[in-house]
Design a protein around this motif. Sequence first.
Motif, PDB file in Angstrom:
ATOM      1  N   LEU A  29       0.835  -1.196   0.000  1.00  0.00           N
ATOM      2  CA  LEU A  29       0.000   0.000   0.000  1.00  0.00           C
ATOM      3  C   LEU A  29       0.875   1.254   0.000  1.00  0.00           C
ATOM      4  N   ILE A  30       0.279   2.373  -0.361  1.00  0.00           N
ATOM      5  CA  ILE A  30       1.006   3.638  -0.377  1.00  0.00           C
ATOM      6  C   ILE A  30       1.225   4.120   1.051  1.00  0.00           C
ATOM      7  N   PRO A  31       2.466   4.401   1.449  1.00  0.00           N
ATOM      8  CA  PRO A  31       2.711   4.878   2.820  1.00  0.00           C
ATOM      9  C   PRO A  31       1.978   6.193   3.083  1.00  0.00           C
ATOM     10  N   SER A  86     -11.883   6.830  -7.204  1.00  0.00           N
ATOM     11  CA  SER A  86     -11.075   5.634  -7.383  1.00  0.00           C
ATOM     12  C   SER A  86      -9.608   5.912  -7.069  1.00  0.00           C
ATOM     13  N   VAL A  87      -9.087   7.014  -7.592  1.00  0.00           N
ATOM     14  CA  VAL A  87      -7.685   7.383  -7.342  1.00  0.00           C
ATOM     15  C   VAL A  87      -7.440   7.578  -5.851  1.00  0.00           C
ATOM     16  N   LEU A  88      -8.370   8.215  -5.163  1.00  0.00           N
ATOM     17  CA  LEU A  88      -8.215   8.447  -3.732  1.00  0.00           C
ATOM     18  C   LEU A  88      -8.217   7.140  -2.953  1.00  0.00           C
ATOM     19  N   ARG A  89      -9.011   6.177  -3.400  1.00  0.00           N
ATOM     20  CA  ARG A  89      -9.031   4.883  -2.715  1.00  0.00           C
ATOM     21  C   ARG A  89      -7.710   4.128  -2.898  1.00  0.00           C
ATOM     22  N   GLY A  94      -6.364   2.109   2.329  1.00  0.00           N
ATOM     23  CA  GLY A  94      -5.955   0.933   3.087  1.00  0.00           C
ATOM     24  C   GLY A  94      -6.317  -0.334   2.332  1.00  0.00           C
ATOM     25  N   GLN A  95      -6.912  -1.302   3.008  1.00  0.00           N
ATOM     26  CA  GLN A  95      -7.322  -2.541   2.353  1.00  0.00           C
ATOM     27  C   GLN A  95      -8.372  -2.299   1.281  1.00  0.00           C
ATOM     28  N   GLU A  96      -9.103  -1.201   1.395  1.00  0.00           N
ATOM     29  CA  GLU A  96     -10.087  -0.859   0.366  1.00  0.00           C
ATOM     30  C   GLU A  96      -9.413  -0.582  -0.973  1.00  0.00           C
ATOM     31  N   LEU A 294     -11.436  12.081   2.209  1.00  0.00           N
ATOM     32  CA  LEU A 294     -10.769  10.812   2.494  1.00  0.00           C
ATOM     33  C   LEU A 294      -9.281  11.042   2.745  1.00  0.00           C
ATOM     34  N   ALA A 295      -8.652  11.892   1.942  1.00  0.00           N
ATOM     35  CA  ALA A 295      -7.226  12.179   2.110  1.00  0.00           C
ATOM     36  C   ALA A 295      -6.974  12.880   3.442  1.00  0.00           C
ATOM     37  N   TYR A 296      -7.814  13.840   3.766  1.00  0.00           N
ATOM     38  CA  TYR A 296      -7.643  14.585   5.019  1.00  0.00           C
ATOM     39  C   TYR A 296      -7.721  13.646   6.229  1.00  0.00           C
ATOM     40  N   HIS A 297      -8.757  12.815   6.278  1.00  0.00           N
ATOM     41  CA  HIS A 297      -8.946  11.946   7.436  1.00  0.00           C
ATOM     42  C   HIS A 297      -7.875  10.847   7.494  1.00  0.00           C
TER      43      HIS A 297
END
Length: 323
Positions: A29-31, A86-89, A94-96, A294-297
């Motif tokens: 996953l992306i750190p 989609s890009v944000l996910r 995470g696992q999503e 999503l990025a903020y949280h």
Amino acid sequence: MTAVHDEPTTAALEDTDRLINHRDDEIELIPPDSLTAQLTGLYTFLPINGAAFVMQVMHPVIGDVVDKYSVFRTDPVGRAIRSADSVLRWTYGGQEAIAEGHRLRKLHQPLQMRNAEGKHISALNPEAYAWVIATAFPTMTTAAPLVLGREFTLEERTELLRDNRRIAKIVQVPMKGYPETLEEFEEYFDDFVENKLVRHPVAIELIEQMRAAPPVPKTVPKALRPAVKKVAATASVPFQDFNYLTTVGVMDPRVREILGLTWTNEEQRHLEKIHRRLRFAYRTLPERATYFPLAYHARRHHDAIQAMKKREKQSAAYQYAAK
């Protein structure tokens, strides 16, 4: 009567497995504290991603498939929002992120057709599917002076390419031939620009769409549509300029040449001026106002975990255990 089963058949399971190139435990996953995570969630990343999308449809296979199956003409805003989701996910889910990669492979599997020459083409064509992810790296690299006010260092570019490869595996790109080093990526990109990309009608249509007023929703009463259209056309001009200039400005000059787009010194200065103001605003605004939710949280979650780890080192139990 045909029986309906809740469980998938063996054939269906085998078909699903065939679409998946990487096991979940092979994927990194992306750190959360990476440069990729720092940049991808910014609202100003959207038009940079737009430049990547234009380059994607310059590949003949992608252009033809998008032309037939995409809703970018009838639902441009919705399409952009879903693409951003989609890009944000991939980056913050995470696992999503892994589940999203599986979903995308399955979503694109039915997108098959015959092109104008009668050749069978598929959205899962390995070269084309890999190119979709690869386009993010050159656009992000070129955009660095706009977003950060400086070029990326060699170490940063190496990190971004490593994360680009991570995302490629997340979305189940076949990795054979995918560049592993900066030198390999440069050769890979040059080959696409010089030998594979075309002035596809869909790419031109996307560029023109950026300069057009947004469509009036069908829910607006017919009598009010002329007035709403006029207001929308006027109000959207600043965003249209920002979107167009950023999209075209971060393209490789050779890509602009293929598309027949001009780029003047005045446009470059205007683009730099816009982003200079945005960088100042981003330094003063709270993160909540500059990042997608999503990025903020996700970033705040990571910060909270790191703060806990820091406090953990000061605990009495930790001190005792260390003796």
